[in-house]
Scaffold this motif. Structure first.
Motif, mmCIF file in Angstrom:
data_model
loop_
_atom_site.group_PDB
_atom_site.id
_atom_site.type_symbol
_atom_site.label_atom_id
_atom_site.label_comp_id
_atom_site.label_asym_id
_atom_site.label_seq_id
_atom_site.Cartn_x
_atom_site.Cartn_y
_atom_site.Cartn_z
ATOM 1 N N PRO A 55 0.844 -1.203 0.000
ATOM 2 C CA PRO A 55 0.000 0.000 0.000
ATOM 3 C C PRO A 55 0.875 1.247 0.000
ATOM 4 O O PRO A 55 2.067 1.178 0.289
ATOM 5 N N THR A 56 0.259 2.391 -0.330
ATOM 6 C CA THR A 56 1.006 3.641 -0.206
ATOM 7 C C THR A 56 1.241 3.916 1.281
ATOM 8 O O THR A 56 0.511 3.397 2.138
ATOM 9 N N PRO A 57 2.240 4.726 1.591
ATOM 10 C CA PRO A 57 2.465 5.069 3.002
ATOM 11 C C PRO A 57 1.212 5.650 3.652
ATOM 12 O O PRO A 57 0.918 5.365 4.816
ATOM 13 N N GLU A 58 0.436 6.440 2.877
ATOM 14 C CA GLU A 58 -0.780 7.049 3.418
ATOM 15 C C GLU A 58 -1.821 5.979 3.732
ATOM 16 O O GLU A 58 -2.487 6.028 4.761
ATOM 17 N N GLU A 59 -1.985 5.029 2.808
ATOM 18 C CA GLU A 59 -2.950 3.944 3.033
ATOM 19 C C GLU A 59 -2.575 3.138 4.271
ATOM 20 O O GLU A 59 -3.429 2.797 5.100
ATOM 21 N N LEU A 60 -1.284 2.861 4.384
ATOM 22 C CA LEU A 60 -0.838 2.082 5.534
ATOM 23 C C LEU A 60 -1.075 2.852 6.830
ATOM 24 O O LEU A 60 -1.616 2.315 7.807
ATOM 25 N N ALA A 61 -0.699 4.126 6.836
ATOM 26 C CA ALA A 61 -0.863 4.941 8.043
ATOM 27 C C ALA A 61 -2.331 5.031 8.442
ATOM 28 O O ALA A 61 -2.684 4.946 9.615
ATOM 29 N N GLU A 62 -3.194 5.133 7.423
ATOM 30 C CA GLU A 62 -4.618 5.242 7.703
ATOM 31 C C GLU A 62 -5.151 3.966 8.352
ATOM 32 O O GLU A 62 -5.906 4.010 9.328
ATOM 33 N N ALA A 63 -4.728 2.826 7.831
ATOM 34 C CA ALA A 63 -5.203 1.555 8.383
ATOM 35 C C ALA A 63 -4.649 1.322 9.789
ATOM 36 O O ALA A 63 -5.364 0.859 10.685
ATOM 37 N N VAL A 64 -3.380 1.646 9.980
ATOM 38 C CA VAL A 64 -2.782 1.459 11.309
ATOM 39 C C VAL A 64 -3.452 2.395 12.312
ATOM 40 O O VAL A 64 -3.741 2.013 13.453
ATOM 41 N N THR A 65 -3.744 3.618 11.881
ATOM 42 C CA THR A 65 -4.419 4.572 12.768
ATOM 43 C C THR A 65 -5.815 4.065 13.127
ATOM 44 O O THR A 65 -6.235 4.151 14.287
ATOM 45 N N ALA A 66 -6.511 3.534 12.145
ATOM 46 C CA ALA A 66 -7.851 3.008 12.414
ATOM 47 C C ALA A 66 -7.789 1.862 13.415
ATOM 48 O O ALA A 66 -8.627 1.763 14.330
ATOM 49 N N ALA A 67 -6.799 0.996 13.259
ATOM 50 C CA ALA A 67 -6.655 -0.127 14.194
ATOM 51 C C ALA A 67 -6.359 0.389 15.605
ATOM 52 O O ALA A 67 -6.946 -0.059 16.593
ATOM 53 N N CYS A 68 -5.448 1.351 15.700
ATOM 54 C CA CYS A 68 -5.093 1.911 17.015
ATOM 55 C C CYS A 68 -6.295 2.620 17.636
ATOM 56 O O CYS A 68 -6.518 2.532 18.848
ATOM 57 N N ARG A 69 -7.046 3.319 16.803
ATOM 58 C CA ARG A 69 -8.202 4.050 17.323
ATOM 59 C C ARG A 69 -9.228 3.077 17.914
ATOM 60 O O ARG A 69 -9.787 3.308 18.984
ATOM 61 N N ASP A 70 -9.433 1.978 17.221
ATOM 62 C CA ASP A 70 -10.394 0.993 17.712
ATOM 63 C C ASP A 70 -9.907 0.386 19.036
ATOM 64 O O ASP A 70 -10.681 0.224 19.981
ATOM 65 N N LEU A 71 -8.618 0.090 19.106
ATOM 66 C CA LEU A 71 -8.086 -0.479 20.352
ATOM 67 C C LEU A 71 -8.174 0.535 21.497
ATOM 68 O O LEU A 71 -8.506 0.189 22.628
ATOM 69 N N CYS A 72 -7.858 1.810 21.216
ATOM 70 C CA CYS A 72 -7.967 2.860 22.245
ATOM 71 C C CYS A 72 -9.382 2.950 22.782
ATOM 72 O O CYS A 72 -9.602 3.078 23.990
ATOM 73 N N ASP A 73 -10.324 2.899 21.865
ATOM 74 C CA ASP A 73 -11.722 2.986 22.266
ATOM 75 C C ASP A 73 -12.058 1.840 23.228
ATOM 76 O O ASP A 73 -12.728 2.032 24.240
ATOM 77 N N GLN A 74 -11.553 0.660 22.937
ATOM 78 C CA GLN A 74 -11.801 -0.490 23.803
ATOM 79 C C GLN A 74 -11.092 -0.327 25.151
ATOM 80 O O GLN A 74 -11.617 -0.718 26.190
ATOM 81 N N LEU A 75 -9.889 0.252 25.125
ATOM 82 C CA LEU A 75 -9.144 0.460 26.375
ATOM 83 C C LEU A 75 -9.880 1.436 27.291
ATOM 84 O O LEU A 75 -10.062 1.182 28.488
ATOM 85 N N VAL A 76 -10.314 2.566 26.727
ATOM 86 C CA VAL A 76 -11.003 3.571 27.545
ATOM 87 C C VAL A 76 -12.333 3.024 28.049
ATOM 88 O O VAL A 76 -12.772 3.313 29.159
ATOM 89 N N ASP A 77 -12.948 2.188 27.220
ATOM 90 C CA ASP A 77 -14.243 1.632 27.606
ATOM 91 C C ASP A 77 -14.101 0.647 28.769
ATOM 92 O O ASP A 77 -15.064 0.401 29.496
ATOM 93 N N ASP A 78 -12.916 0.118 28.948
ATOM 94 C CA ASP A 78 -12.711 -0.928 29.974
ATOM 95 C C ASP A 78 -11.748 -0.447 31.057
ATOM 96 O O ASP A 78 -11.156 -1.246 31.766
#
Lengths: 391, 391
Positions: A242-265
């Motif tokens: 993927p382009t660096p932007e595509e990769l960064a976007e996917a990694v950010t989305a994954a981190c965001r989802d995990l953060c949401d789960q961390l704060v929720d718990d």
């Protein structure tokens, strides 16, 4: 599937007896079968770093990470040179066992990252740990991500996993962390995997961009851990770059989802709180203001008490060096603008704080930058869990 | 006697109905009968300043303070221009009444400092407040200090007063503050009086030295108020002019005694905690480290749970920029050196945390500077009081 959703990864989690609860999973191993083994890592900004952090920083600097071994039940922090030797021995042991059980892999200790979490200041029971590593390596499987995610839990009430689809390639992730969630990084262990093709520099840039916008903006209790680690491993098994932007976007989305789960718990929390700062002169100002509100114990206890106490929010904003005029500040709690121009506005009794999700908006009227900090309330549950944790 | 222990001062406190509890004292007036009326003041570093702070800063800048009017039951903070008009009207009213009832005093509003404490964001009920001021002025007496000290209480469980004898001259003081005790200043209202002869510059230097070493080093809950005010009024009625050093020493002793009482009565606290940092490269380093430990919620909850969790202390030290090496840190809790050279040392089970007083020593091995920060544990009581305060 979690971290084993992307191709090229195997994982497993086992119960090695590091946790007092019988049968609780506490050792995990993740292996990158390649063809690539590029990696990036971000570590705690705490100057008191646990032995596995000191070790894994070196491993990531080497540019190749073929396996990660993780344990809960002990942080191996503040354990001195002997603690570091324990980490080294764990990496050696893991490398030898993975090589033994994976015909096509011959890996060295310097390619094995180590993560530990749990109590600070005590040596790990190495006999139990190494036996656990042996069992985990024997059980490595393409569907072992869920067990691994469960094995890194401490006071978490549930495992945290994510998968983001990039279109022919994926980013998978697992994380643990329920207290000591604080900036630079939110305290936790996190392993991200991808089957994208990506060089070390691209991975590093993607991971830094992602953590800056996600984990670095979670501040559950203002406390920074000695063990924070976020690793990103790429197998290249999808054959797609993927382009660096595509990769960064996917990694950010994954981190965001995990953060949401961390704060929720988060430990003892009854509220998941987003502090949205807008109208800031700079991103740094927005983050500083958001963090100051997020860390303020009087704001946090007010939210626990379902009290839209905007005066405490203004007092917290007032302790920062951000650009703003006190008589221009607006504050909304769950959509009700209880404060306009630094004074009382809409009726605070209109604010409904009975739900779990809370949004606090702070408009600084000083520019166009914005940032959101995620935090929790300060509850009896937090005090209880953290006054009873080690005993 | 408290603030009326030094010659030349009268005071009184009355119930004006600002507090919901029937008969609770909530308005106080302090008058300096002279012959001198020099003064100094130190105010909150919060940029969101309450109207009485903005007003009193101007009054002190004028160099002459002949009266102070104080109220609990409302902070008059974040109340905009109308709130500032309320403060102005209170000063006008007090000046007129004091002049009317004191044959030899003719004072103007610009010589009347105003202090308010209580909830943020609501206007004061001016009719009740002004009636209260009238009653307080009528009752002014040479032995009225105790009533005044009681009238400024909010969630304090007891009034705080002090007297320091300088040898023919005295320093008296009263303070209130039980939560929001934080740096730059510990949140509170404090009025100090002295019958020493002292010019404005000498008073200012003495007060700044005193607050730097006392109120600025109290950090109960990391939260900074909008209303912090410390005033020092000199009547010169003793006819004695101490050296600047003697004056500073007496004022510091008075502030130290009041701080001790504030920390002892902090909201919901079960422990009074001294964080003693030694071996620092600079005073600033020592204060930064002490404050970081004092503010750490995980350290505070551990102390509430009688848990000498030195790992959390090290993690808090590690978030600072102070000069130290992580593997040289020593930590003692109540005299037991549970951590030496960054690792476990004496048996933590030897630490007795059952009492109310706790001393945490952190030796940085980086120099000879030292500082002590006073704080409290984080208890269920704190969460309860602060989640229920405004409702």
């Amino acid at each position: 599937m979690t971290i084993t959703a992307p191709k090229g990864f195997r994982a497993h989690g086992v119960a090695a007896g590091l946790k007092s609860a019988a049968g609780a999973l506490d050792v995990a191993v993740v292996v990158n079968d390649g063809p690539d083994a590029t990696a990036a890592g971000v570590f705690t900004a705490n100057r008191v770093k646990a032995a596995p952090v000191l070790w894994s920083e070196q491993v990531v600097r080497g540019g190749v990470v073929r396996a990660v071994v993780l344990n809960s039940g002990g942080a191996n922090a503040c354990t001195g040179p002997l603690g570091f030797q324990d980490t080294h021995a764990t990496a050696e042991h893991t490398a030898a066992l993975v090589s033994e059980h994976s015909p096509r892999l011959l890996i060295g200790a310097s390619e094995v990252a180590v993560c530990s979490t749990g109590l600070i200041g005590e040596r790990l029971p190495m006999d139990k740990l190494l036996s656990g590593v042996r069992a985990a390596v024997k059980g490595l499987a393409r569907d072992g991500g869920a067990a691994a995610a469960r094995a890194i839990m401490t006071t978490d009430t549930r495992p945290k996993s994510t998968v983001v689809d990039g279109g022919g390639w994926r980013v998978g992730g697992m994380a643990k962390g329920a207290g000591m969630l604080a900036p630079g990084l939110a305290t936790m262990l996190c392993v991200l995997t991808t089957d994208a093709v990506a060089g070390t520099e691209t991975l590093d840039a993607a991971l830094r961009e992602a953590t800056r916008l996600t984990f670095d903006r979670v501040d559950s209790d203002g406390c920074m851990s000695t063990n924070d680690t976020v690793l990103l491993l790429a197998s290249g098994a999808s054959g797609i770059e993927p382009t660096p932007e595509e990769l960064a976007e996917a990694v950010t989305a994954a981190c965001r989802d995990l953060c949401d789960q961390l704060v929720d718990d988060a430990e003892g929390a009854t509220k998941k709180v987003a502090i949205e700062v807008t109208g800031a002169a700079t991103d740094d100002d927005a983050v500083e203001v958001g963090r100051s509100v997020a860390r303020n114990n009087l704001v946090k206890t007010a939210l626990f008490g379902n009290d839209p106490n905007w005066g405490r929010i203004l007092a917290a904003v007032g302790t920062t060096a951000a650009a703003f005029e006190p008589d221009q500040l607006d504050v909304a709690v769950n959509g009700v603008w209880v404060c306009r121009a630094g004074g009382a506005a809409e009726d605070r009794s209109k604010v409904d704080l009975t739900g779990r999700d809370v949004t606090v908006k702070v408009e600084l009227h000083a520019g166009t930058a914005a940032a959101t900090i995620w935090t929790n309330d300060l509850s009896h549950g937090y005090v209880h869990e953290n006054s009873a944790y080690s005993t």
